[in-house]
Structures are given as C-alpha cells and as structure tokens.
Design a protein around this motif. Sequence first.
Motif, mmCIF file in Angstrom:
data_model
loop_
_atom_site.group_PDB
_atom_site.id
_atom_site.type_symbol
_atom_site.label_atom_id
_atom_site.label_comp_id
_atom_site.label_asym_id
_atom_site.label_seq_id
_atom_site.Cartn_x
_atom_site.Cartn_y
_atom_site.Cartn_z
ATOM 1 N N ASN A 1 74.510 46.997 63.678
ATOM 2 C CA ASN A 1 73.402 46.386 62.769
ATOM 3 C C ASN A 1 73.170 47.119 61.662
ATOM 4 O O ASN A 1 72.956 46.461 60.717
ATOM 5 C CB ASN A 1 72.211 46.088 63.757
ATOM 6 C CG ASN A 1 71.046 45.206 63.086
ATOM 7 O OD1 ASN A 1 70.258 45.852 62.294
ATOM 8 N ND2 ASN A 1 71.260 43.831 63.109
ATOM 9 N N THR A 2 73.116 48.199 62.032
ATOM 10 C CA THR A 2 72.951 49.477 60.773
ATOM 11 C C THR A 2 74.336 49.066 59.867
ATOM 12 O O THR A 2 74.065 48.877 58.465
ATOM 13 C CB THR A 2 73.032 50.713 61.186
ATOM 14 O OG1 THR A 2 72.266 51.085 62.124
ATOM 15 C CG2 THR A 2 73.047 51.786 60.092
ATOM 16 N N ALA A 3 75.589 49.079 60.180
ATOM 17 C CA ALA A 3 76.591 48.607 59.091
ATOM 18 C C ALA A 3 76.454 47.433 58.626
ATOM 19 O O ALA A 3 76.748 47.301 57.356
ATOM 20 C CB ALA A 3 77.872 48.745 60.047
ATOM 21 N N THR A 4 75.984 46.472 59.038
ATOM 22 C CA THR A 4 75.711 45.183 58.457
ATOM 23 C C THR A 4 74.418 45.120 57.561
ATOM 24 O O THR A 4 74.651 44.686 56.288
ATOM 25 C CB THR A 4 75.250 44.093 59.624
ATOM 26 O OG1 THR A 4 76.169 43.967 60.461
ATOM 27 C CG2 THR A 4 74.955 42.682 58.757
ATOM 28 N N VAL A 5 73.545 45.871 57.678
ATOM 29 C CA VAL A 5 72.198 46.326 56.849
ATOM 30 C C VAL A 5 72.999 46.986 55.695
ATOM 31 O O VAL A 5 72.611 46.515 54.405
ATOM 32 C CB VAL A 5 71.009 46.977 57.253
ATOM 33 C CG1 VAL A 5 70.070 47.422 56.184
ATOM 34 C CG2 VAL A 5 70.344 46.148 58.491
ATOM 35 N N PHE A 6 73.805 47.906 55.667
ATOM 36 C CA PHE A 6 74.381 48.645 54.669
ATOM 37 C C PHE A 6 75.312 47.920 53.722
ATOM 38 O O PHE A 6 75.231 47.640 52.502
ATOM 39 C CB PHE A 6 75.165 50.010 54.877
ATOM 40 C CG PHE A 6 74.225 51.182 55.285
ATOM 41 C CD1 PHE A 6 73.385 51.608 54.226
ATOM 42 C CD2 PHE A 6 74.286 51.772 56.582
ATOM 43 C CE1 PHE A 6 72.571 52.719 54.350
ATOM 44 C CE2 PHE A 6 73.349 53.016 56.566
ATOM 45 C CZ PHE A 6 72.532 53.310 55.790
#
Length: 159
Positions: free
Chosen positions: A103-108
């Motif tokens: 999810n963090t990678a998606t936000v970035f």
Amino acid sequence: MKKALDVNNINPFIMSTISIFESVTQLKLVVGKPQLAEFHFEGPTYTITVGVVGEMKGQAVLSMSIDNAKDIASRMMFGMPVAELDEMACSALNELSNMIMGNTATVFSTQGKIIDITPPIAMVGSELTMRSDITPIAVPLMLDGNEYLKLFICVYEEE
C-alpha cells in the motif's frame, strides 16, 4: 550515516500502516511522536523487515512484543487462538507487512515516486540489536494509551 526522509515522505508509511492494520485487525491505533531512534529491543520481540528499492532505498521495520504479535496473528486468522508464533502465525504477520508496504508503494506511485519492496524477513528474540547506515525514524503506534507496535523507517531518497 545517511539522512532520513523528510516528513512528506514519512506520512505514506504511517498512513498505510494505520489503514491496513485497522482493516485487517479491527484495531484503531493512534500515532505517537516520531523520533530518531536506535534499533535495540530489550524484551521478547518480533520484528519484520521489508526492504525498499527504487527511487527510495532502505528498510521499514515493524516491531512488537511477542504477546502483541500473537494477538495480531490471532485477529488475522479470524480469532483462532495463537499460543505460539508457529509457521502459520509468522506467515500471517509477514503478509501484514507485505500488505502495508504494498500500500505504501501504491501511495508513492500516485505521487510519481516509484518504489518496490522485497520479501519480509522476521526475527524473534530478546536483547536484539540491529544496525543501519540510515538514521531510523521510530513511530510508536498506540492502543489504549500504550505502545502496541513500532514502525521504524530507515529509508532515504535517491537524489
């Protein structure tokens, strides 16, 4: 030692952790005060480390007491009692870290920053000390006024 991320790049890690954790466990955590920290864990501790590669590099580490790890694994397995951190419980906890970091990678990516993550590595023990060339930022995540788990962000941005 490399300089840690600025606050704008820390928020996706924190927000993803809070969001995914609440969705999976039904527990609402409150963010404590982030601070620079050392990697030293005194009591019985479960840690999960996920590498970050791409435009940012480093690791994110979730740490929690063994009892909290058992509680989280139990919640992830729909309330099935977890007496020990066996293969199934550890797999559930590692999957939680994958979900958070994915999810963090998606936000970035929505901000135009492309990162990828490595498979998680779990470590269990007492009196654990880890070292990093990147200054860790520790973010306590609180439940009912007590630290429930801690997120360490050891990531720097490529220039």
